[in-house]
Scaffold this motif. Structure first.
Motif, short mmCIF file in Angstrom:
data_model
loop_
_atom_site.label_atom_id
_atom_site.label_comp_id
_atom_site.label_asym_id
_atom_site.label_seq_id
_atom_site.Cartn_x
_atom_site.Cartn_y
_atom_site.Cartn_z
N UNK A 16 32.93 37.98 -3.65
CA UNK A 16 32.70 38.08 -2.20
C UNK A 16 31.27 37.69 -1.84
N UNK A 17 30.31 38.07 -2.68
CA UNK A 17 28.93 37.68 -2.42
C UNK A 17 28.76 36.17 -2.56
N UNK A 18 29.40 35.58 -3.56
CA UNK A 18 29.32 34.13 -3.74
C UNK A 18 29.93 33.42 -2.54
N UNK A 19 31.07 33.88 -2.08
CA UNK A 19 31.71 33.28 -0.90
C UNK A 19 30.81 33.44 0.31
N UNK A 20 30.15 34.58 0.44
CA UNK A 20 29.21 34.79 1.55
C UNK A 20 28.07 33.79 1.53
N UNK A 21 27.54 33.50 0.34
CA UNK A 21 26.47 32.50 0.23
C UNK A 21 26.99 31.12 0.62
N UNK A 27 28.71 26.44 5.72
CA UNK A 27 29.35 26.35 7.03
C UNK A 27 28.36 26.64 8.16
N UNK A 28 27.77 27.84 8.14
CA UNK A 28 26.92 28.24 9.26
C UNK A 28 25.67 27.38 9.38
N UNK A 29 24.98 27.15 8.26
CA UNK A 29 23.78 26.31 8.30
C UNK A 29 24.15 24.88 8.66
N UNK A 30 25.24 24.38 8.11
CA UNK A 30 25.65 23.00 8.39
C UNK A 30 25.98 22.79 9.86
N UNK A 31 26.79 23.66 10.41
CA UNK A 31 27.20 23.52 11.81
C UNK A 31 26.01 23.73 12.74
N UNK A 32 25.18 24.74 12.46
CA UNK A 32 24.03 24.98 13.34
C UNK A 32 23.01 23.84 13.26
N UNK A 33 22.90 23.21 12.11
CA UNK A 33 22.02 22.04 11.99
C UNK A 33 22.53 20.90 12.85
N UNK A 34 23.83 20.68 12.83
CA UNK A 34 24.42 19.62 13.66
C UNK A 34 24.23 19.91 15.14
N UNK A 35 24.40 21.15 15.54
CA UNK A 35 24.23 21.52 16.95
C UNK A 35 22.79 21.30 17.37
N UNK A 95 19.98 35.97 -0.22
CA UNK A 95 20.37 34.58 0.07
C UNK A 95 21.23 34.51 1.34
N UNK A 96 22.14 35.46 1.47
CA UNK A 96 23.00 35.48 2.66
C UNK A 96 22.15 35.77 3.90
N UNK A 97 21.23 36.72 3.78
CA UNK A 97 20.36 37.04 4.93
C UNK A 97 19.46 35.86 5.28
N UNK A 98 18.95 35.16 4.28
CA UNK A 98 18.12 33.99 4.53
C UNK A 98 18.94 32.89 5.21
N UNK A 99 20.18 32.70 4.77
CA UNK A 99 21.06 31.73 5.42
C UNK A 99 21.34 32.10 6.87
N UNK A 101 19.29 33.81 8.72
CA UNK A 101 18.04 33.55 9.42
C UNK A 101 17.86 32.08 9.76
N UNK A 102 18.18 31.21 8.81
CA UNK A 102 18.08 29.77 9.06
C UNK A 102 19.06 29.35 10.15
N UNK A 103 20.26 29.92 10.12
CA UNK A 103 21.24 29.63 11.16
C UNK A 103 20.72 30.08 12.52
N UNK A 104 20.14 31.27 12.56
CA UNK A 104 19.56 31.77 13.81
C UNK A 104 18.42 30.89 14.30
N UNK A 105 17.59 30.42 13.39
CA UNK A 105 16.50 29.52 13.76
C UNK A 105 17.06 28.21 14.32
N UNK A 106 18.07 27.65 13.66
CA UNK A 106 18.69 26.42 14.16
C UNK A 106 19.26 26.62 15.57
N UNK A 107 19.94 27.74 15.77
CA UNK A 107 20.52 28.02 17.08
C UNK A 107 19.45 28.27 18.12
#
Length: 114
Positions: A16-21, A27-35, A95-99, A101-107
């Motif tokens: 579950x942790x690996x899937x979360x990463x 998904x989240x970083x990729x999509x938020x980067x595109x947006x 790692x999940x929290x950092x991801x 955070x990066x998603x939040x920064x992108x958004x």
């Protein structure tokens, strides 16, 4: 009688942790980067590889997803070893929290452009 949440005693499983990463960074970083790139412009992306891929959004997202999935597969393959490292759960949660955070920064960048 006290009602307890099923999450109260449940320990998060390794997979579950690996899937979360993978979800956070693929998904989240990729999509938020595109947006963010669509609203602000490709030239503001700091990663030169991603910047080169952003003119083709599906390719950029595909590369981000592929990299995250590859990291997840390697993490699953090395599970026996990784579980012996002290603090491995905290590392994955970090790692999940950092991801996130990066998603939040992108958004945040995307919303600032609107």
């Amino acid at each position: 009688m006290e009602s307890r949440s099923p999450w109260a005693e449940r320990e998060v499983d390794y997979a579950e942790l690996v899937v979360g990463v993978v979800i956070a960074w693929g998904v989240f970083d990729g999509v938020s980067t595109l947006v963010a790139a669509a609203l602000v412009g490709v030239e503001f992306e700091s990663n030169p590889l991603v910047r080169a891929l952003l003119p083709t959004p599906t390719l950029a997202l595909g590369v981000k997803l592929a990299a995250a999935v590859l990291a997840g597969v390697l993490a699953l393959a090395g599970e026996r070893f990784i579980r012996t490292v002290p603090g491995w759960r905290c590392f994955f949660l970090g790692l999940i929290a950092l991801g996130a955070g990066v998603t939040g920064l992108n958004l945040g960048v995307a919303l600032a452009a609107v």
